[in-house]
Motif scaffolding. Structure first.
Motif, mmCIF file in Angstrom:
data_model
loop_
_atom_site.group_PDB
_atom_site.id
_atom_site.type_symbol
_atom_site.label_atom_id
_atom_site.label_comp_id
_atom_site.label_asym_id
_atom_site.label_seq_id
_atom_site.Cartn_x
_atom_site.Cartn_y
_atom_site.Cartn_z
ATOM 1 N N PHE A 127 0.832 -1.213 0.000
ATOM 2 C CA PHE A 127 0.000 0.000 0.000
ATOM 3 C C PHE A 127 0.863 1.258 0.000
ATOM 4 C CE2 PHE A 127 -4.069 -2.031 1.489
ATOM 5 C CZ PHE A 127 -4.885 -1.416 0.553
ATOM 6 N N LEU A 128 1.912 1.223 0.801
ATOM 7 C CA LEU A 128 2.785 2.388 0.942
ATOM 8 C C LEU A 128 3.457 2.742 -0.384
ATOM 9 C CD1 LEU A 128 3.665 4.328 3.164
ATOM 10 C CD2 LEU A 128 5.594 2.827 3.643
ATOM 11 N N THR A 129 3.941 1.730 -1.103
ATOM 12 C CA THR A 129 4.581 1.951 -2.408
ATOM 13 C C THR A 129 3.600 2.546 -3.409
ATOM 14 O OG1 THR A 129 6.023 0.051 -1.973
ATOM 15 C CG2 THR A 129 5.929 0.847 -4.239
ATOM 16 N N LEU A 130 2.368 2.032 -3.420
ATOM 17 C CA LEU A 130 1.340 2.584 -4.305
ATOM 18 C C LEU A 130 1.054 4.040 -3.957
ATOM 19 C CD1 LEU A 130 -1.199 -0.397 -4.398
ATOM 20 C CD2 LEU A 130 0.294 0.320 -6.248
ATOM 21 N N GLY A 131 0.926 4.327 -2.653
ATOM 22 C CA GLY A 131 0.629 5.688 -2.210
ATOM 23 C C GLY A 131 1.725 6.679 -2.545
ATOM 24 N N ILE A 132 2.976 6.199 -2.587
ATOM 25 C CA ILE A 132 4.100 7.086 -2.892
ATOM 26 C C ILE A 132 4.271 7.305 -4.391
ATOM 27 C CG2 ILE A 132 6.643 7.185 -2.846
ATOM 28 C CD1 ILE A 132 6.496 5.868 -0.058
ATOM 29 N N LEU A 142 10.033 -9.073 1.042
ATOM 30 C CA LEU A 142 9.518 -7.705 1.142
ATOM 31 C C LEU A 142 9.972 -6.865 -0.059
ATOM 32 C CD1 LEU A 142 7.980 -5.542 2.714
ATOM 33 C CD2 LEU A 142 10.066 -5.102 4.038
ATOM 34 N N ALA A 143 11.237 -7.025 -0.478
ATOM 35 C CA ALA A 143 11.736 -6.300 -1.649
ATOM 36 C C ALA A 143 10.950 -6.681 -2.899
ATOM 37 C CB ALA A 143 13.222 -6.602 -1.849
ATOM 38 N N GLY A 144 10.644 -7.977 -3.029
ATOM 39 C CA GLY A 144 9.838 -8.427 -4.167
ATOM 40 C C GLY A 144 8.469 -7.786 -4.179
ATOM 41 N N ARG A 145 7.844 -7.681 -3.000
ATOM 42 C CA ARG A 145 6.518 -7.049 -2.893
ATOM 43 C C ARG A 145 6.580 -5.581 -3.304
ATOM 44 N NH1 ARG A 145 1.853 -9.191 -2.750
ATOM 45 N NH2 ARG A 145 0.983 -7.996 -1.034
ATOM 46 N N ILE A 146 7.664 -4.900 -2.923
ATOM 47 C CA ILE A 146 7.793 -3.473 -3.258
ATOM 48 C C ILE A 146 7.969 -3.300 -4.772
ATOM 49 C CG2 ILE A 146 9.329 -1.469 -3.013
ATOM 50 C CD1 ILE A 146 9.723 -2.410 -0.057
ATOM 51 N N PHE A 147 8.752 -4.170 -5.406
ATOM 52 C CA PHE A 147 8.900 -4.130 -6.866
ATOM 53 C C PHE A 147 7.550 -4.386 -7.543
ATOM 54 C CE2 PHE A 147 13.543 -4.625 -6.340
ATOM 55 C CZ PHE A 147 13.990 -3.765 -7.343
ATOM 56 N N GLN A 148 6.800 -5.376 -7.044
ATOM 57 C CA GLN A 148 5.477 -5.668 -7.605
ATOM 58 C C GLN A 148 4.562 -4.444 -7.514
ATOM 59 O OE1 GLN A 148 4.255 -9.227 -5.328
ATOM 60 N NE2 GLN A 148 4.046 -10.264 -7.289
ATOM 61 N N ALA A 149 4.547 -3.810 -6.344
ATOM 62 C CA ALA A 149 3.689 -2.637 -6.132
ATOM 63 C C ALA A 149 4.112 -1.477 -7.037
ATOM 64 C CB ALA A 149 3.739 -2.216 -4.666
ATOM 65 N N ALA A 150 5.419 -1.330 -7.253
ATOM 66 C CA ALA A 150 5.906 -0.262 -8.134
ATOM 67 C C ALA A 150 5.399 -0.477 -9.564
ATOM 68 C CB ALA A 150 7.433 -0.219 -8.113
ATOM 69 N N GLY A 151 5.391 -1.735 -10.000
ATOM 70 C CA GLY A 151 4.860 -2.037 -11.333
ATOM 71 C C GLY A 151 3.386 -1.715 -11.437
ATOM 72 N N LEU A 152 2.612 -2.070 -10.395
ATOM 73 C CA LEU A 152 1.168 -1.796 -10.390
ATOM 74 C C LEU A 152 0.900 -0.299 -10.323
ATOM 75 C CD1 LEU A 152 -1.705 -3.013 -10.303
ATOM 76 C CD2 LEU A 152 -1.531 -2.998 -7.809
ATOM 77 N N ALA A 153 1.739 0.435 -9.589
ATOM 78 C CA ALA A 153 1.562 1.893 -9.451
ATOM 79 C C ALA A 153 1.674 2.594 -10.803
ATOM 80 C CB ALA A 153 2.610 2.453 -8.490
ATOM 81 N N ALA A 197 10.236 -12.540 -5.101
ATOM 82 C CA ALA A 197 9.399 -13.029 -3.996
ATOM 83 C C ALA A 197 9.308 -14.555 -4.003
ATOM 84 C CB ALA A 197 8.008 -12.407 -4.079
ATOM 85 N N ALA A 198 9.195 -15.146 -5.202
ATOM 86 C CA ALA A 198 9.025 -16.597 -5.309
ATOM 87 C C ALA A 198 10.253 -17.367 -4.835
ATOM 88 C CB ALA A 198 8.698 -16.979 -6.746
ATOM 89 N N VAL A 199 11.448 -16.798 -5.050
ATOM 90 C CA VAL A 199 12.690 -17.509 -4.668
ATOM 91 C C VAL A 199 13.277 -16.972 -3.356
ATOM 92 C CG1 VAL A 199 13.240 -18.006 -7.083
ATOM 93 C CG2 VAL A 199 14.208 -15.953 -6.013
ATOM 94 N N ALA A 200 12.531 -16.092 -2.678
ATOM 95 C CA ALA A 200 13.060 -15.379 -1.509
ATOM 96 C C ALA A 200 13.634 -16.327 -0.448
ATOM 97 C CB ALA A 200 11.968 -14.515 -0.888
ATOM 98 N N PRO A 201 14.927 -16.207 -0.142
ATOM 99 C CA PRO A 201 15.522 -17.035 0.911
ATOM 100 C C PRO A 201 15.329 -16.434 2.304
ATOM 101 C CG PRO A 201 17.230 -15.720 -0.143
ATOM 102 C CD PRO A 201 15.934 -15.373 -0.838
ATOM 103 N N SER A 202 14.922 -15.158 2.351
ATOM 104 C CA SER A 202 14.737 -14.483 3.637
ATOM 105 C C SER A 202 13.568 -13.510 3.536
ATOM 106 C CB SER A 202 16.001 -13.717 4.031
ATOM 107 O OG SER A 202 16.227 -12.648 3.115
ATOM 108 N N PHE A 203 13.111 -13.006 4.685
ATOM 109 C CA PHE A 203 11.976 -12.078 4.707
ATOM 110 C C PHE A 203 12.305 -10.791 3.954
ATOM 111 C CE2 PHE A 203 9.562 -8.574 6.592
ATOM 112 C CZ PHE A 203 8.271 -9.050 6.413
#
Length: 456
Positions: free
Chosen positions: A44-49, A91-102, A81-87
């Motif tokens: 949500f935050l990435t979309l809002g920004i 989270l970085a994958g989610r932010i990239f996804q949101a940037a694309g949707l924005a 996000a799919a291959v994420a070895p750590s949290f």
């Protein structure tokens, strides 16, 4: 349109799909509930920004450049996000996804308003409305099925073929439809926009965890509001603003923005509260909850283009006012739900609610933007999309806080029955939603078809 809509569907699907897996992911990555919630808050935050600055970006870069950037960001984020070895990777994958949707959401609307004449925009926006409703609505259902049969990574892997299909279609068929101008991006405006919209979205998003009296919550919201005021003052003084808020000079645009805010405030909070009510008060499993909500979502998808056609043929009031009445009626029934409500009642009421939202959502957006001169379309789209994301974040935070407050009060004063407490809290929240829905009914009576608008 196929390229843009498929990518938009995947982005909106991803917005809600992961919500059902948050508790599992918290255990897998050994992080707290507050930390894992950032997978939703960060989105949500990435979309809002980012959405507020897309208006100027759509004037600076070509349609193809914007599309390719959007789809590549989404693909990178999905794979990460799919291959994420750590949290942190997840989270970085989610932010990239949101940037694309924005980038995708405003770009899709801008293409619709550029290539379709006013008398055909309703049907086109109806199809976009289908995507905007189907993505978030189907997310929890499909994700629940995936979690029951496969591992959480497949929530991301199933998105990848659709994104690659979108990329291939877009590279093959998407032309440059926007007019590119030599505009410079004012850095201070971008900073103020980021602090302003980001601060408000962040403040409301973390209010459930930190509490409304928390210095973090109050500080974020106050700083955000002050930054937006400074941002607006700066935009009014600029010859080529980052977001042209002079669009608010047009009364029908202002009316549409208010109605969009209420619609998204109610819709996105309802999509969170209703599953919570069913799982806690009615003791229904997560996947079954998704299946119960599926008929309303699917029926809305089927009827969305027809509703858009009715808008083109009969005008906004003939579609939007009946839609707001259906939404209000849906909330009236929701408010009567208890701990022993029959499941068929939930299904039928959700169908009524989704039909109403389908009639209001795309038609209001179409009429709102039709009320502007075409020079303002990129700015109008950026404004409305930003308002929608802020409304969603605020709506979810406020309604979940109200639900928790009423539940706690019930458990402290009435009895130790968590199902009854959840039902009481949900009923109160739905009554609040009913008040907002009734305001939208009144506002819809002032909605009318705009005449051809010239630049003021």
């Amino acid at each position: 349109m196929a390229a843009l809509l498929v990518a938009g569907f995947v982005g909106l699907f991803s917005e809600t799909a992961l919500n059902i897996a948050l508790s599992d992911l918290g255990q897998i990555f050994e992080v707290s509930t507050t930390t894992v919630q950032w997978l939703a808050t960060g989105y949500f935050l990435t979309l809002g920004i980012l959405i507020p600055v897309t208006g100027i970006l759509m004037q600076k870069f070509t349609t193809r450049q914007m599309f390719i950037t959007s789809i590549l960001l989404t693909i990178i984020g999905t794979v990460l996000a799919a291959v994420a070895p750590s949290f942190g990777f997840l989270l970085a994958g989610r932010i990239f996804q949101a940037a694309g949707l924005a980038i995708n959401l405003p770009l899709t609307q801008n293409v619709i308003f550029t290539i379709f004449p006013p008398n055909k925009r309703g049907a086109a926006m109806g199809i976009m409305g289908l995507v905007m409703l189907a993505g978030p609505a189907l997310g929890p259902t499909i994700a629940g099925l995936i979690l029951d049969t496969l591992s959480w990574e497949w929530i991301f892997w199933v998105q990848l073929p659709f994104l690659l299909l979108s990329l291939i279609i877009g590279l093959s068929y998407l032309p440059n439809v926007n007019e590119v101008r030599k505009v410079s991006i004012d850095v201070l405006s971008v900073v103020l926009s980021t602090i302003g919209f980001g601060g408000i979205v962040y403040g409301f998003s973390v209010s459930g965890e930190s509490g409304w009296t928390s210095s973090t919550v109050l500080g974020s919201i106050i700083v955000g509001v002050l930054a937006i005021i400074l941002f607006c003052v700066r935009q009014m003084k600029m010859e080529i603003p980052v977001m042209n808020i002079r669009a608010f000079k047009y009364p029908l645009f202002v009316l549409g923005v208010f109605m969009s805010f209420i619609t998204f405030f109610n819709m996105l909070s309802m999509l969170v509260i209703l599953p919570m009510y069913m799982q806690i008060a009615l003791l229904i499993a997560a996947f079954t909850t998704g299946l119960i909500l599926l008929p309303g979502s699917l029926l809305n998808c089927v009827l969305a283009p027809t509703i858009g056609g009715l808008f083109d043929k009969y005008g906004p009031k003939a579609v939007i006012t009946p839609g707001t009445i259906l939404v209000a009626f849906g909330y009236l029934i929701y408010a009567s739900f208890g701990a022993d409500t029959a499941l068929w009642m939930v299904v039928v009421t959700h169908i009524i609610m989704m039909l109403g939202i389908g009639a209001v959502l795309a038609s209001t957006q179409t009429n709102t933007l039709n009320s502007l001169p075409k020079e303002y379309y990129p700015d109008g789209i950026a404004i409305t999309q930003t308002i929608q994301q802020v409304a969603g974040a605020v709506g979810i935070a406020v309604m979940v806080s109200l639900l928790a407050s009423i539940q706690d009060s019930y458990l402290a004063t009435v009895g130790n029955d968590i199902s009854a407490a959840a039902a009481t809290g949900s009923s109160f929240v739905f009554k609040v939603g009913l008040v907002f829905a009734m305001i939208n009914v009144v506002l819809s009576l002032f909605m009318k078809k705009p005449k051809e608008v010239k630049l003021k």
